[in-house]
Design a protein around this motif. Structure first.
Motif, PDB file in Angstrom:
ATOM      1  N   PRO A  40       0.843  -1.265   0.088  1.00  0.00           N
ATOM      2  CA  PRO A  40      -0.207  -0.119   0.178  1.00  0.00           C
ATOM      3  C   PRO A  40       0.917   1.305   0.166  1.00  0.00           C
ATOM      4  N   THR A  41       0.371   2.239  -0.828  1.00  0.00           N
ATOM      5  CA  THR A  41       1.341   3.482  -0.816  1.00  0.00           C
ATOM      6  C   THR A  41       0.340   4.654  -0.334  1.00  0.00           C
ATOM      7  N   GLY A  42       0.924   5.814  -0.564  1.00  0.00           N
ATOM      8  CA  GLY A  42       0.275   7.046  -0.146  1.00  0.00           C
ATOM      9  C   GLY A  42      -0.355   6.913   1.159  1.00  0.00           C
ATOM     10  N   GLU A  43      -1.845   7.281   1.076  1.00  0.00           N
ATOM     11  CA  GLU A  43      -2.469   7.410   2.151  1.00  0.00           C
ATOM     12  C   GLU A  43      -2.926   5.697   2.978  1.00  0.00           C
ATOM     13  N   LYS A  44      -2.402   4.683   2.100  1.00  0.00           N
ATOM     14  CA  LYS A  44      -3.191   3.378   2.335  1.00  0.00           C
ATOM     15  C   LYS A  44      -2.007   2.665   3.071  1.00  0.00           C
ATOM     16  N   PHE A  45      -2.504   2.015   4.086  1.00  0.00           N
ATOM     17  CA  PHE A  45      -1.788   1.067   5.079  1.00  0.00           C
ATOM     18  C   PHE A  45      -2.454  -0.256   5.372  1.00  0.00           C
ATOM     19  N   THR A  46      -1.697  -1.093   5.505  1.00  0.00           N
ATOM     20  CA  THR A  46      -2.368  -2.503   6.144  1.00  0.00           C
ATOM     21  C   THR A  46      -2.530  -2.194   7.659  1.00  0.00           C
ATOM     22  N   LEU A  47      -3.732  -2.468   8.112  1.00  0.00           N
ATOM     23  CA  LEU A  47      -3.881  -2.213   9.545  1.00  0.00           C
ATOM     24  C   LEU A  47      -3.763  -3.524  10.434  1.00  0.00           C
ATOM     25  N   LEU A  48      -2.837  -3.399  11.124  1.00  0.00           N
ATOM     26  CA  LEU A  48      -2.498  -4.579  12.329  1.00  0.00           C
ATOM     27  C   LEU A  48      -3.149  -4.175  13.477  1.00  0.00           C
ATOM     28  N   PHE A  49      -3.600  -5.150  14.380  1.00  0.00           N
ATOM     29  CA  PHE A  49      -3.851  -4.692  15.663  1.00  0.00           C
ATOM     30  C   PHE A  49      -3.667  -5.899  16.856  1.00  0.00           C
ATOM     31  N   LYS A 108       1.457   7.598  16.773  1.00  0.00           N
ATOM     32  CA  LYS A 108       2.845   7.445  17.634  1.00  0.00           C
ATOM     33  C   LYS A 108       3.563   7.129  16.202  1.00  0.00           C
ATOM     34  N   VAL A 109       4.485   8.218  16.113  1.00  0.00           N
ATOM     35  CA  VAL A 109       5.598   7.921  14.833  1.00  0.00           C
ATOM     36  C   VAL A 109       6.721   7.030  15.469  1.00  0.00           C
ATOM     37  N   THR A 110       6.883   5.928  14.969  1.00  0.00           N
ATOM     38  CA  THR A 110       7.951   5.168  15.614  1.00  0.00           C
ATOM     39  C   THR A 110       8.673   4.182  14.397  1.00  0.00           C
ATOM     40  N   ARG A 111       9.886   3.788  14.531  1.00  0.00           N
ATOM     41  CA  ARG A 111      10.338   3.139  13.498  1.00  0.00           C
ATOM     42  C   ARG A 111      10.323   1.549  13.826  1.00  0.00           C
ATOM     43  N   TRP A 112       9.636   1.289  14.629  1.00  0.00           N
ATOM     44  CA  TRP A 112       9.700  -0.145  15.213  1.00  0.00           C
ATOM     45  C   TRP A 112       8.046  -0.666  14.674  1.00  0.00           C
ATOM     46  N   ILE A 113       7.867  -0.243  13.348  1.00  0.00           N
ATOM     47  CA  ILE A 113       6.684  -0.659  12.743  1.00  0.00           C
ATOM     48  C   ILE A 113       7.154  -0.787  11.383  1.00  0.00           C
ATOM     49  N   HIS A 114       6.655  -1.677  10.479  1.00  0.00           N
ATOM     50  CA  HIS A 114       7.062  -2.002   8.982  1.00  0.00           C
ATOM     51  C   HIS A 114       6.408  -0.844   8.426  1.00  0.00           C
ATOM     52  N   PRO A 115       6.832  -0.104   7.388  1.00  0.00           N
ATOM     53  CA  PRO A 115       6.422   0.899   6.745  1.00  0.00           C
ATOM     54  C   PRO A 115       5.255   0.798   5.955  1.00  0.00           C
ATOM     55  N   ASP A 116       4.869  -0.465   5.343  1.00  0.00           N
ATOM     56  CA  ASP A 116       3.516  -0.913   4.890  1.00  0.00           C
ATOM     57  C   ASP A 116       2.322  -0.649   5.853  1.00  0.00           C
ATOM     58  N   ALA A 117       2.568  -0.791   7.232  1.00  0.00           N
ATOM     59  CA  ALA A 117       1.340  -0.963   8.128  1.00  0.00           C
ATOM     60  C   ALA A 117       1.098   0.041   8.982  1.00  0.00           C
ATOM     61  N   VAL A 118      -0.001   0.275   9.757  1.00  0.00           N
ATOM     62  CA  VAL A 118      -0.055   0.956  10.663  1.00  0.00           C
ATOM     63  C   VAL A 118      -0.961  -0.060  11.899  1.00  0.00           C
ATOM     64  N   PHE A 119      -0.594   0.150  13.227  1.00  0.00           N
ATOM     65  CA  PHE A 119      -0.924  -0.518  14.208  1.00  0.00           C
ATOM     66  C   PHE A 119      -1.754   0.081  15.288  1.00  0.00           C
ATOM     67  N   MET A 120      -2.788  -0.433  15.993  1.00  0.00           N
ATOM     68  CA  MET A 120      -3.502   0.144  17.178  1.00  0.00           C
ATOM     69  C   MET A 120      -3.895  -1.051  18.102  1.00  0.00           C
ATOM     70  N   LEU A 121      -4.255  -0.773  19.113  1.00  0.00           N
ATOM     71  CA  LEU A 121      -4.721  -1.512  20.245  1.00  0.00           C
ATOM     72  C   LEU A 121      -6.347  -1.793  20.038  1.00  0.00           C
ATOM     73  N   HIS A 122      -6.649  -3.335  20.285  1.00  0.00           N
ATOM     74  CA  HIS A 122      -8.067  -3.629  19.946  1.00  0.00           C
ATOM     75  C   HIS A 122      -8.701  -3.273  21.519  1.00  0.00           C
ATOM     76  N   GLY A 123      -9.954  -3.227  21.348  1.00  0.00           N
ATOM     77  CA  GLY A 123     -10.780  -3.150  22.552  1.00  0.00           C
ATOM     78  C   GLY A 123     -11.374  -1.585  22.952  1.00  0.00           C
ATOM     79  N   TYR A 124     -11.416  -0.679  21.864  1.00  0.00           N
ATOM     80  CA  TYR A 124     -11.607   0.832  22.258  1.00  0.00           C
ATOM     81  C   TYR A 124     -12.848   1.037  21.158  1.00  0.00           C
ATOM     82  N   GLY A 125     -13.236   2.165  21.546  1.00  0.00           N
ATOM     83  CA  GLY A 125     -14.363   2.601  20.415  1.00  0.00           C
ATOM     84  C   GLY A 125     -15.764   2.174  20.972  1.00  0.00           C
ATOM     85  N   ALA A 126     -16.149   2.067  22.181  1.00  0.00           N
ATOM     86  CA  ALA A 126     -17.360   1.512  22.688  1.00  0.00           C
ATOM     87  C   ALA A 126     -18.438   2.508  22.437  1.00  0.00           C
ATOM     88  N   THR A 127     -19.863   1.971  22.300  1.00  0.00           N
ATOM     89  CA  THR A 127     -20.672   3.033  21.674  1.00  0.00           C
ATOM     90  C   THR A 127     -21.962   2.568  22.844  1.00  0.00           C
TER      91      THR A 127
END
Lengths: 178, 175
Positions: A40-49, A108-127
């Motif tokens: 994925p390029t530009g604004e596109k990323f693989t979402l990891l959780f 969180k800008v960190t070099r400890w993630i693959h450039p193709d991916a973004v990462f977030m924790l699961h369990g949030y966003g309750a409605t």
């Protein structure tokens, strides 16, 4: 205890099968060849959780003791990709998975993630309004995994949740045009 | 100092924060005060690899505790028989002088009682022959407590095994 040499499995051969006759009859390959994907390029990323030790599922965040321990949810992003999008560490970013839902959280800008991916924790966003401590906190990664419940491995049944591609944008400052 | 040692073996800590939660549960504390804390730093680079590092921060139970000196009512005390520093609840007026005086911010404000609460090594449990709540409920067993010199210290044995049995450059984090 069954002696090791007498162990059997419920397969046609009674052994663990690498080349499976059952899968073959179902029209599935036992060892399908790897199919490369475009990064994925530009604004596109693989979402990891993933989960943190204190939050097992979405319900955990509403527990009085665990909600106090819960980390602030952030989106990990590689510095090279973040710089190209004008995203600095701590900036609020918008994440969209192709559906109607858009989440907003700090980067969180960190070099400890693959450039193709973004990462977030699961369990949030309750409605659920009764979940008073969890309500309104963070982003629900499962709502970004748009259509992924129907994208599963036909042999094993696992959903391809980490195949989610999301769009990440720096959130416009409040009051700014656009 | 108190005659005890509360040891944190960082190599086996996973940062699950069970110590913090069980400390609070044992003292029946609501949101706010944290008598012990695991401070996590993540990820940092160690030999080119990402590592999460943890520091356990209970009370150090100082020999000459500044919190005790600062307390105007004598609520903050050092126990004669073993050097545990604790708050006598009935004497605490909630002035927070101890919180200001402690170099590590160890005494905690409890909004439920309007008084101070702090790590006292769970001295009620110790007197009953038990371990502090954080140690009892530590998931990986990386916390240990006892009289200093009697607390198991895995580091010497680990180092000896490392130099004798592990290949150079290998990293062994087993107990």
């Amino acid at each position: 205890m069954i002696p090791r040499d007498e162990l059997t499995f419920p397969t046609p051969s009674g052994k663990i099968e690498i080349e499976s006759e059952v899968l073959k009859q179902a029209g599935l390959e036992s060892l399908p060849a790897y199919v490369p994907k475009e990064a994925p390029t530009g604004e596109k990323f693989t979402l990891l959780f993933a989960k943190t030790a204190t939050l097992a599922q979405g319900q955990s965040l509403n527990n009085p003791l665990l909600s106090e321990r819960a980390p602030r949810q952030v989106l990990w992003i590689h510095p090279d990709r973040a710089a190209a999008l004008g995203i600095a560490d701590g900036d609020e970013v918008e994440v969209n998975g192709g559906g109607r839902y858009t989440g907003c959280l700090p980067a969180k800008v960190t070099r400890w993630i693959h450039p193709d991916a973004v990462f977030m924790l699961h369990g949030y966003g309750a409605t659920v309004p009764l979940a008073t401590r969890a309500l309104g906190l963070g982003v629900a990664d499962q709502r970004l995994q748009h259509g992924k419940l129907y994208d599963f491995d036909p042999a094993g049944g696992g959903c391809a949740l980490t195949e989610t591609v999301v769009q990440v944008r720096r959130r416009a400052a409040e009051g700014a045009a656009g | 100092m108190s005659k005890y040692e509360l040891r944190h073996d960082e190599a086996n800590c996973i940062g699950c924060l069970a110590c913090e939660v069980h400390c609070k549960t044992n003292k029946q504390l609501g949101p706010g005060p944290d008598p012990c804390r695991i401070i996590a730093l993540d990820p940092v680079e160690v030999d080119g690899l990402p590592r999460t590092r943890f520091v356990f921060m209970p009370c150090f139970h100082c020999e000459d505790p500044w919190c005790v000196r600062a307390c105007p009512t004598g609520a903050m005390q050092k126990r004669e028989k073993d050097g545990i520093v604790f708050v006598e609840d009935s004497l605490c007026i909630g002035c927070k002088s101890c919180i200001a005086a402690c170099p590590w911010g160890t005494p905690q404000w409890d909004p439920a009682t309007n008084k101070v609460v702090k790590c006292d090594y769970c001295m009620d449990r110790i007197d009953a022959g038990l371990q502090p709540a954080c140690v009892t409920k530590c998931v990986t067993g990386c916390l240990s407590f006892g009289e200093a010199n009697e607390v198991p210290d895995p580091r010497r044995e680990r180092y000896a095994r490392h130099i004798l049995a592990e290949p150079p450059g290998g990293e062994d984090t087993s107990p």
